[in-house]
Design a protein around this motif. Structure first.
Motif, short mmCIF file in Angstrom:
data_model
loop_
_atom_site.label_atom_id
_atom_site.label_comp_id
_atom_site.label_asym_id
_atom_site.label_seq_id
_atom_site.Cartn_x
_atom_site.Cartn_y
_atom_site.Cartn_z
N ALA A 190 0.84 -1.20 0.00
CA ALA A 190 0.00 0.00 0.00
C ALA A 190 0.88 1.25 0.00
O ALA A 190 0.60 2.21 -0.72
CB ALA A 190 -0.93 0.00 1.21
N LEU A 191 1.94 1.24 0.78
CA LEU A 191 2.86 2.37 0.80
C LEU A 191 3.57 2.51 -0.54
O LEU A 191 3.76 3.62 -1.04
CB LEU A 191 3.89 2.21 1.93
N ASP A 192 3.93 1.40 -1.15
CA ASP A 192 4.55 1.41 -2.47
C ASP A 192 3.69 2.20 -3.46
O ASP A 192 4.19 3.07 -4.18
CB ASP A 192 4.75 -0.03 -2.95
N ALA A 193 2.41 1.92 -3.49
CA ALA A 193 1.51 2.62 -4.41
C ALA A 193 1.43 4.11 -4.08
O ALA A 193 1.43 4.96 -4.98
CB ALA A 193 0.11 1.99 -4.35
N ARG A 194 1.40 4.43 -2.80
CA ARG A 194 1.31 5.84 -2.40
C ARG A 194 2.56 6.63 -2.76
O ARG A 194 2.47 7.77 -3.22
CB ARG A 194 1.05 5.94 -0.89
N VAL A 195 3.74 6.05 -2.57
CA VAL A 195 4.96 6.81 -2.88
C VAL A 195 5.18 6.93 -4.38
O VAL A 195 5.73 7.92 -4.84
CB VAL A 195 6.22 6.28 -2.17
N HIS A 196 4.72 5.93 -5.15
CA HIS A 196 4.79 6.08 -6.61
C HIS A 196 3.95 7.27 -7.05
O HIS A 196 4.35 8.03 -7.92
CB HIS A 196 4.36 4.79 -7.32
N GLY A 197 2.79 7.44 -6.43
CA GLY A 197 1.94 8.58 -6.73
C GLY A 197 2.57 9.90 -6.31
O GLY A 197 2.21 10.96 -6.83
N ALA A 198 3.52 9.84 -5.38
CA ALA A 198 4.20 11.05 -4.91
C ALA A 198 5.47 11.34 -5.70
O ALA A 198 6.18 12.29 -5.41
CB ALA A 198 4.54 10.91 -3.42
N GLY A 199 5.77 10.49 -6.69
CA GLY A 199 6.94 10.74 -7.53
C GLY A 199 8.19 9.97 -7.17
O GLY A 199 9.28 10.29 -7.64
N ALA A 200 8.06 8.94 -6.34
CA ALA A 200 9.21 8.15 -5.91
C ALA A 200 9.13 6.74 -6.48
O ALA A 200 8.09 6.31 -6.95
CB ALA A 200 9.27 8.09 -4.39
N THR A 201 10.24 6.05 -6.41
CA THR A 201 10.27 4.63 -6.74
C THR A 201 10.58 3.87 -5.45
O THR A 201 10.90 4.48 -4.42
CB THR A 201 11.34 4.30 -7.80
N THR A 202 10.51 2.54 -5.50
CA THR A 202 10.75 1.76 -4.29
C THR A 202 11.72 0.61 -4.55
O THR A 202 11.86 0.14 -5.68
CB THR A 202 9.45 1.16 -3.72
N VAL A 203 12.36 0.20 -3.47
CA VAL A 203 13.14 -1.03 -3.42
C VAL A 203 12.76 -1.72 -2.12
O VAL A 203 12.28 -1.09 -1.18
CB VAL A 203 14.67 -0.78 -3.49
N GLY A 204 12.98 -3.02 -2.06
CA GLY A 204 12.64 -3.77 -0.86
C GLY A 204 13.72 -3.71 0.21
O GLY A 204 14.87 -3.34 -0.07
N PRO A 205 13.37 -4.09 1.42
CA PRO A 205 14.34 -4.10 2.51
C PRO A 205 15.57 -4.95 2.22
O PRO A 205 16.68 -4.61 2.65
CB PRO A 205 13.55 -4.66 3.70
N THR A 206 15.42 -6.05 1.49
CA THR A 206 16.55 -6.91 1.18
C THR A 206 17.62 -6.14 0.41
O THR A 206 18.82 -6.34 0.63
CB THR A 206 16.09 -8.14 0.37
N TRP A 207 17.20 -5.25 -0.48
CA TRP A 207 18.14 -4.43 -1.24
C TRP A 207 19.03 -3.64 -0.27
O TRP A 207 20.25 -3.62 -0.41
CB TRP A 207 17.39 -3.49 -2.18
N LEU A 208 18.40 -2.99 0.71
CA LEU A 208 19.17 -2.19 1.64
C LEU A 208 19.99 -3.07 2.59
O LEU A 208 21.18 -2.81 2.81
CB LEU A 208 18.24 -1.28 2.47
N LEU A 209 19.38 -4.11 3.14
CA LEU A 209 20.09 -4.97 4.08
C LEU A 209 21.32 -5.60 3.47
O LEU A 209 22.33 -5.79 4.17
CB LEU A 209 19.14 -6.03 4.63
N SER A 210 21.29 -5.87 2.17
CA SER A 210 22.46 -6.45 1.53
C SER A 210 23.61 -5.45 1.41
O SER A 210 24.74 -5.84 1.11
CB SER A 210 22.10 -7.01 0.16
N ARG A 211 23.35 -4.18 1.63
CA ARG A 211 24.36 -3.14 1.52
C ARG A 211 24.83 -2.62 2.89
O ARG A 211 25.67 -1.74 2.96
CB ARG A 211 23.82 -1.98 0.69
N LEU A 212 24.26 -3.16 3.94
CA LEU A 212 24.64 -2.69 5.27
C LEU A 212 25.74 -3.56 5.86
O LEU A 212 25.93 -4.68 5.52
CB LEU A 212 23.42 -2.72 6.21
#
Length: 119
Positions: free
Chosen positions: A97-119
């Motif tokens: 649901a948040l994914d859809a809302r932020v796309h409407g606000a002009g953003a893109t999304t990535v999942g937590p795994t994307w970030l966790l793999s970089r920490l």
């Protein structure tokens, strides 16, 4: 700019975060400070008990925002404001649901795994 849904990212690890939400938020903040990621600004949005782990404000390139109510509304507001300033905005969340809302606000999304793999 990278906007991090703190609750969603913390919840993606089965490390006992539910026993100490503030401590889990603090650990995520510390990891973001030293992470090798390609974003000049990282906005960490915290809600509820997690807010007790990190003070609101800027620490190097990480800005922590305490959501006054629900984190999703704050994440959307941060993404929209940055997109309106012409910034490229990526939100880290697995919340559909948040994914859809932020796309409407002009953003893109990535999942937590994307970030966790970089920490």
């Amino acid at each position: 700019m990278l906007v991090v849904d703190g609750a969603n990212v913390v919840g993606a690890r089965a490390d006992g975060w539910w026993k100490d939400r503030a401590g889990a938020a603090r650990r995520l903040h510390e990891e973001l400070l030293v992470a090798d990621i390609e974003y000049d600004v990282v906005v960490l949005v915290l809600e509820g008990q997690a807010k007790g782990g990190v003070k609101a404000g800027r620490d190097a390139h990480v800005r922590t925002v305490h959501a006054p109510k629900d984190g999703d509304a704050t994440i959307v507001a941060e993404a929209r404001a940055a997109a309106e300033r012409g910034q490229r905005v990526v939100v880290v969340t697995a919340d559909r649901a948040l994914d859809a809302r932020v796309h409407g606000a002009g953003a893109t999304t990535v999942g937590p795994t994307w970030l966790l793999s970089r920490l």
